[in-house]
Design a protein around this motif. Structure first.
Motif, PDB file in Angstrom:
ATOM      1  N   LEU A 116       0.730  -1.248  -0.129  1.00 50.28           N
ATOM      2  CA  LEU A 116       0.092   0.014  -0.011  1.00 50.28           C
ATOM      3  C   LEU A 116       0.742   1.176  -0.097  1.00 50.28           C
ATOM      4  CD1 LEU A 116      -2.619  -1.130   2.705  1.00 50.28           C
ATOM      5  CD2 LEU A 116      -2.989  -0.763   0.310  1.00 50.28           C
ATOM      6  N   ARG A 117       1.946   1.165   0.749  1.00 56.65           N
ATOM      7  CA  ARG A 117       2.763   2.373   0.909  1.00 56.65           C
ATOM      8  C   ARG A 117       3.647   2.666  -0.647  1.00 56.65           C
ATOM      9  NH1 ARG A 117       4.137   0.113   5.797  1.00 56.65           N
ATOM     10  NH2 ARG A 117       3.010   0.923   7.339  1.00 56.65           N
ATOM     11  N   ARG A 118       3.795   1.451  -1.135  1.00 56.05           N
ATOM     12  CA  ARG A 118       4.608   1.627  -2.693  1.00 56.05           C
ATOM     13  C   ARG A 118       3.438   2.300  -3.450  1.00 56.05           C
ATOM     14  NH1 ARG A 118       7.263  -3.322  -4.032  1.00 56.05           N
ATOM     15  NH2 ARG A 118       6.149  -3.273  -5.810  1.00 56.05           N
ATOM     16  N   ALA A 119       2.188   1.814  -3.256  1.00 49.75           N
ATOM     17  CA  ALA A 119       1.040   1.951  -4.335  1.00 49.75           C
ATOM     18  C   ALA A 119       0.981   3.782  -4.255  1.00 49.75           C
ATOM     19  CB  ALA A 119      -0.171   1.699  -4.110  1.00 49.75           C
ATOM     20  N   ALA A 120       0.828   4.175  -2.800  1.00 49.82           N
ATOM     21  CA  ALA A 120       0.809   5.693  -2.401  1.00 49.82           C
ATOM     22  C   ALA A 120       1.900   6.614  -2.832  1.00 49.82           C
ATOM     23  CB  ALA A 120       0.483   5.638  -1.100  1.00 49.82           C
ATOM     24  N   ALA A 121       2.917   6.063  -2.653  1.00 52.90           N
ATOM     25  CA  ALA A 121       4.400   6.689  -3.244  1.00 52.90           C
ATOM     26  C   ALA A 121       4.206   7.004  -4.735  1.00 52.90           C
ATOM     27  CB  ALA A 121       5.465   5.760  -2.785  1.00 52.90           C
ATOM     28  N   ALA A 122       3.676   5.826  -5.425  1.00 51.26           N
ATOM     29  CA  ALA A 122       3.574   6.045  -7.092  1.00 51.26           C
ATOM     30  C   ALA A 122       2.655   7.198  -7.317  1.00 51.26           C
ATOM     31  CB  ALA A 122       3.370   4.898  -7.663  1.00 51.26           C
ATOM     32  N   MET A 132      -3.172  17.888  -2.772  1.00 53.61           N
ATOM     33  CA  MET A 132      -3.747  16.830  -2.033  1.00 53.61           C
ATOM     34  C   MET A 132      -2.660  15.846  -1.486  1.00 53.61           C
ATOM     35  SD  MET A 132      -6.601  15.518  -4.751  1.00 53.61           S
ATOM     36  CE  MET A 132      -7.487  14.370  -3.786  1.00 53.61           C
ATOM     37  N   ASP A 133      -3.207  14.907  -0.411  1.00 58.36           N
ATOM     38  CA  ASP A 133      -1.902  14.124   0.185  1.00 58.36           C
ATOM     39  C   ASP A 133      -2.492  12.899   0.124  1.00 58.36           C
ATOM     40  OD1 ASP A 133       0.310  13.478   1.060  1.00 58.36           O
ATOM     41  OD2 ASP A 133       0.188  14.095   3.041  1.00 58.36           O
ATOM     42  N   ILE A 134      -1.802  11.805   0.196  1.00 55.44           N
ATOM     43  CA  ILE A 134      -2.344  10.576   0.381  1.00 55.44           C
ATOM     44  C   ILE A 134      -1.587   9.876   1.534  1.00 55.44           C
ATOM     45  CG2 ILE A 134      -2.546   8.039  -0.562  1.00 55.44           C
ATOM     46  CD1 ILE A 134      -2.270   9.302  -3.217  1.00 55.44           C
ATOM     47  N   THR A 135      -2.548   9.412   2.684  1.00 59.89           N
ATOM     48  CA  THR A 135      -1.787   8.923   3.883  1.00 59.89           C
ATOM     49  C   THR A 135      -2.266   7.537   4.017  1.00 59.89           C
ATOM     50  OG1 THR A 135      -3.915   9.603   5.143  1.00 59.89           O
ATOM     51  CG2 THR A 135      -2.283  11.216   5.152  1.00 59.89           C
ATOM     52  N   VAL A 136      -1.196   6.693   4.468  1.00 60.74           N
ATOM     53  CA  VAL A 136      -1.420   5.291   4.628  1.00 60.74           C
ATOM     54  C   VAL A 136      -1.396   4.788   6.053  1.00 60.74           C
ATOM     55  CG1 VAL A 136      -0.767   2.974   3.851  1.00 60.74           C
ATOM     56  CG2 VAL A 136      -0.389   4.854   2.130  1.00 60.74           C
ATOM     57  N   GLU A 137      -2.485   4.292   6.479  1.00 58.50           N
ATOM     58  CA  GLU A 137      -2.375   3.661   8.006  1.00 58.50           C
ATOM     59  C   GLU A 137      -2.608   2.293   8.082  1.00 58.50           C
ATOM     60  OE1 GLU A 137      -4.481   5.482  11.168  1.00 58.50           O
ATOM     61  OE2 GLU A 137      -4.141   7.315  10.554  1.00 58.50           O
ATOM     62  N   VAL A 138      -1.395   1.582   8.643  1.00 59.03           N
ATOM     63  CA  VAL A 138      -1.755   0.163   8.722  1.00 59.03           C
ATOM     64  C   VAL A 138      -1.629  -0.542  10.146  1.00 59.03           C
ATOM     65  CG1 VAL A 138      -0.509  -2.128   8.039  1.00 59.03           C
ATOM     66  CG2 VAL A 138      -0.469  -0.203   6.449  1.00 59.03           C
ATOM     67  N   PRO A 149       1.132 -10.325  -6.814  1.00 61.30           N
ATOM     68  CA  PRO A 149       1.513  -8.799  -6.172  1.00 61.30           C
ATOM     69  C   PRO A 149       1.226  -7.890  -7.126  1.00 61.30           C
ATOM     70  CG  PRO A 149       3.230 -10.396  -5.814  1.00 61.30           C
ATOM     71  CD  PRO A 149       2.115 -11.159  -6.428  1.00 61.30           C
ATOM     72  N   ASP A 150       1.538  -8.204  -8.316  1.00 62.71           N
ATOM     73  CA  ASP A 150       1.320  -6.913  -9.478  1.00 62.71           C
ATOM     74  C   ASP A 150      -0.253  -6.653  -9.525  1.00 62.71           C
ATOM     75  OD1 ASP A 150       4.113  -6.804  -9.781  1.00 62.71           O
ATOM     76  OD2 ASP A 150       3.836  -8.412 -11.694  1.00 62.71           O
ATOM     77  N   GLU A 151      -1.066  -7.720  -9.378  1.00 66.75           N
ATOM     78  CA  GLU A 151      -2.429  -7.420  -9.725  1.00 66.75           C
ATOM     79  C   GLU A 151      -2.929  -6.592  -8.473  1.00 66.75           C
ATOM     80  OE1 GLU A 151      -4.910 -11.060 -10.326  1.00 66.75           O
ATOM     81  OE2 GLU A 151      -3.681 -11.255 -12.384  1.00 66.75           O
ATOM     82  N   LEU A 152      -2.629  -6.996  -7.264  1.00 66.69           N
ATOM     83  CA  LEU A 152      -2.978  -6.484  -6.017  1.00 66.69           C
ATOM     84  C   LEU A 152      -2.388  -5.035  -5.923  1.00 66.69           C
ATOM     85  CD1 LEU A 152      -4.678  -7.725  -3.768  1.00 66.69           C
ATOM     86  CD2 LEU A 152      -2.600  -7.787  -2.223  1.00 66.69           C
ATOM     87  N   ALA A 153      -1.213  -4.721  -6.486  1.00 66.83           N
ATOM     88  CA  ALA A 153      -0.731  -3.351  -6.639  1.00 66.83           C
ATOM     89  C   ALA A 153      -1.373  -2.704  -7.464  1.00 66.83           C
ATOM     90  CB  ALA A 153       0.866  -3.357  -6.865  1.00 66.83           C
ATOM     91  N   GLN A 154      -1.830  -3.095  -8.516  1.00 68.46           N
ATOM     92  CA  GLN A 154      -2.642  -2.423  -9.597  1.00 68.46           C
ATOM     93  C   GLN A 154      -4.292  -2.012  -9.045  1.00 68.46           C
ATOM     94  OE1 GLN A 154      -3.464  -4.383 -13.470  1.00 68.46           O
ATOM     95  NE2 GLN A 154      -4.078  -2.451 -14.291  1.00 68.46           N
ATOM     96  N   PHE A 156      -5.093  -1.503  -5.841  1.00 64.61           N
ATOM     97  CA  PHE A 156      -5.034  -0.448  -4.830  1.00 64.61           C
ATOM     98  C   PHE A 156      -4.299   1.065  -5.792  1.00 64.61           C
ATOM     99  CE2 PHE A 156      -5.066  -3.782  -1.802  1.00 64.61           C
ATOM    100  CZ  PHE A 156      -6.126  -3.409  -1.449  1.00 64.61           C
ATOM    101  N   GLN A 157      -3.666   0.827  -6.878  1.00 63.35           N
ATOM    102  CA  GLN A 157      -3.201   1.921  -7.521  1.00 63.35           C
ATOM    103  C   GLN A 157      -4.594   2.628  -8.254  1.00 63.35           C
ATOM    104  OE1 GLN A 157      -0.188   2.103 -10.156  1.00 63.35           O
ATOM    105  NE2 GLN A 157       1.295   1.330  -8.540  1.00 63.35           N
ATOM    106  N   ASN A 158      -5.366   1.658  -8.738  1.00 61.60           N
ATOM    107  CA  ASN A 158      -6.601   2.339  -9.495  1.00 61.60           C
ATOM    108  C   ASN A 158      -7.552   2.832  -8.299  1.00 61.60           C
ATOM    109  OD1 ASN A 158      -5.522   1.037 -11.720  1.00 61.60           O
ATOM    110  ND2 ASN A 158      -7.412  -0.488 -12.007  1.00 61.60           N
ATOM    111  N   LEU A 159      -7.784   2.399  -7.236  1.00 66.20           N
ATOM    112  CA  LEU A 159      -8.657   2.948  -6.275  1.00 66.20           C
ATOM    113  C   LEU A 159      -8.032   4.178  -5.733  1.00 66.20           C
ATOM    114  CD1 LEU A 159      -9.870   0.034  -3.991  1.00 66.20           C
ATOM    115  CD2 LEU A 159     -11.045   1.004  -5.941  1.00 66.20           C
ATOM    116  N   MET A 160      -6.687   4.496  -5.529  1.00 63.30           N
ATOM    117  CA  MET A 160      -6.148   5.617  -5.164  1.00 63.30           C
ATOM    118  C   MET A 160      -6.059   6.502  -6.183  1.00 63.30           C
ATOM    119  SD  MET A 160      -2.863   4.328  -2.664  1.00 63.30           S
ATOM    120  CE  MET A 160      -2.955   2.973  -1.915  1.00 63.30           C
ATOM    121  N   ASP A 161      -5.961   6.202  -7.488  1.00 61.66           N
ATOM    122  CA  ASP A 161      -5.977   7.065  -8.630  1.00 61.66           C
ATOM    123  C   ASP A 161      -7.299   7.735  -8.767  1.00 61.66           C
ATOM    124  OD1 ASP A 161      -4.709   8.063 -11.244  1.00 61.66           O
ATOM    125  OD2 ASP A 161      -6.047   6.813 -11.887  1.00 61.66           O
TER     126      ASP A 161
END
Ligand code: ADP
Length: 273
Positions: A116-122, A132-138, A149-154, A156-161
């Motif tokens: 999640l942190r990697r997706a937010a950083a991207a 805007m800012d994106i905060t991640v709390e785990v 892993p690539d699909e799961l990253a995609q 969360f990236q789609n949702l954050m995007d």
């Protein structure tokens, strides 16, 4: 229903054992219709930027040939249209790849916090461009999940995007991963069997009216097509999200209040010990 009767030994004579096959034509017809609609929609989506590109090329070869100012302006529009075609083709390829693998359970153990942190950083540069800012709390000690892993990253990236695209300027996108607690009624056996994790992606944007929610994950369904296009959307992001969630035997729920914002929640089963 379509009924077909045939003798098991293939002989035309009377008597003997027969095989009776019943096909539910409504389902088959509906699926054929959906496939035909998808191809028609995809072709239409590709044809629009292609027509724009052809038009500008013709103008640049003819009337605007010696007009430096027009050339710069047209080239910028052409680059944008080519970008749009590129995003569309990339999303179409992702969708068909994910669909092909949808029935193969993912098998890699993945640390969601890291992902999640990697997706937010991207997505941070895109968010910062709009103040805007994106905060991640785990939550501490979050169990791993079994994933591709690539699909799961995609996912969360789609949702954050989307949260950045449809959020208001200057607001925050909040991503929070916790243990699930109470599961929604639609949760399937994979989520109920062991424990489940809940990842919420929350924005403070315009929100989505309730009548749109059931259709939001359909391919090319948009609440406001002009706005989606202006933001560079393809209309396929949430369809991709839904397929990835299904492959991971999870669930996607959407809560939204018009004028306040939207929360997309992904529920995923823990990886076994
Ligand atoms: P798009 O590429 O158009 O964003 P998606 O499949 O990702 O396509 O989303 C489908 C539609 O759902 C969008 O066009 C938009 O109308 C709506 N939508 C998605 N996410 C949000 C959000 N966070 N807030 C408001 N509307 C959203």
């Amino acid at each position: 229903f379509l009924a077909r009767v045939e003798r098991l030994d293939g002989q035309p004579s009377e008597g003997g054992t027969v095989l009776l096959t019943l096909h539910d034509l409504t389902t088959i017809k509906r699926m054929e219709r959906m496939r035909a609609d998808f191809v028609a929609n995809a072709s239409h989506e590709l044809r629009t930027p292609l027509a724009a590109l052809s038009g500008f090329i013709e103008t640049l070869q003819g009337p605007a040939r010696d007009d430096d100012e027009a050339r710069e302006r047209f080239l910028a529009i052409m680059a944008e249209q080519a970008g749009r075609m590129g995003r569309l083709v990339a999303d179409l390829l992702s969708l068909s790849r994910i669909e092909l693998n949808e029935h193969t359970p993912p098998s890699e153990r993945v640390d969601l916090g890291h992902l999640l942190r990697r997706a937010a950083a991207a997505l941070k540069p895109l968010a910062q461009a709009r103040g805007m800012d994106i905060t991640v709390e785990v939550v501490d000690g979050l169990p791993e999940v079994l994933a591709q892993p690539d699909e799961l990253a995609q996912l969360f990236q789609n949702l954050m995007d989307n949260a950045v695209k449809y959020g208001r300027d200057g607001t925050q996108v909040e991503v929070a991963a916790t243990l699930a607690g109470t599961l929604p009624p639609a949760a399937g056996p994979a989520l109920r069997r062991g424990g489940a994790i809940r990842v919420a992606v929350r924005d403070h944007g315009e929100g989505i009216a309730p009548e749109h929610l059931p259709r939001l994950t359909e391919r090319f369904y948009r609440v406001d097509t002009a706005r989606s296009r202006k933001m560079g959307g393809t209309g396929l992001g949430l369809a991709i999200v839904k397929h990835i969630v299904n492959r991971h035997r999870g669930l996607l729920t959407i809560d939204s209040t018009v004028g306040e914002g939207t929360t997309f929640t992904v529920w995923l089963p823990y990886a076994p010990e």
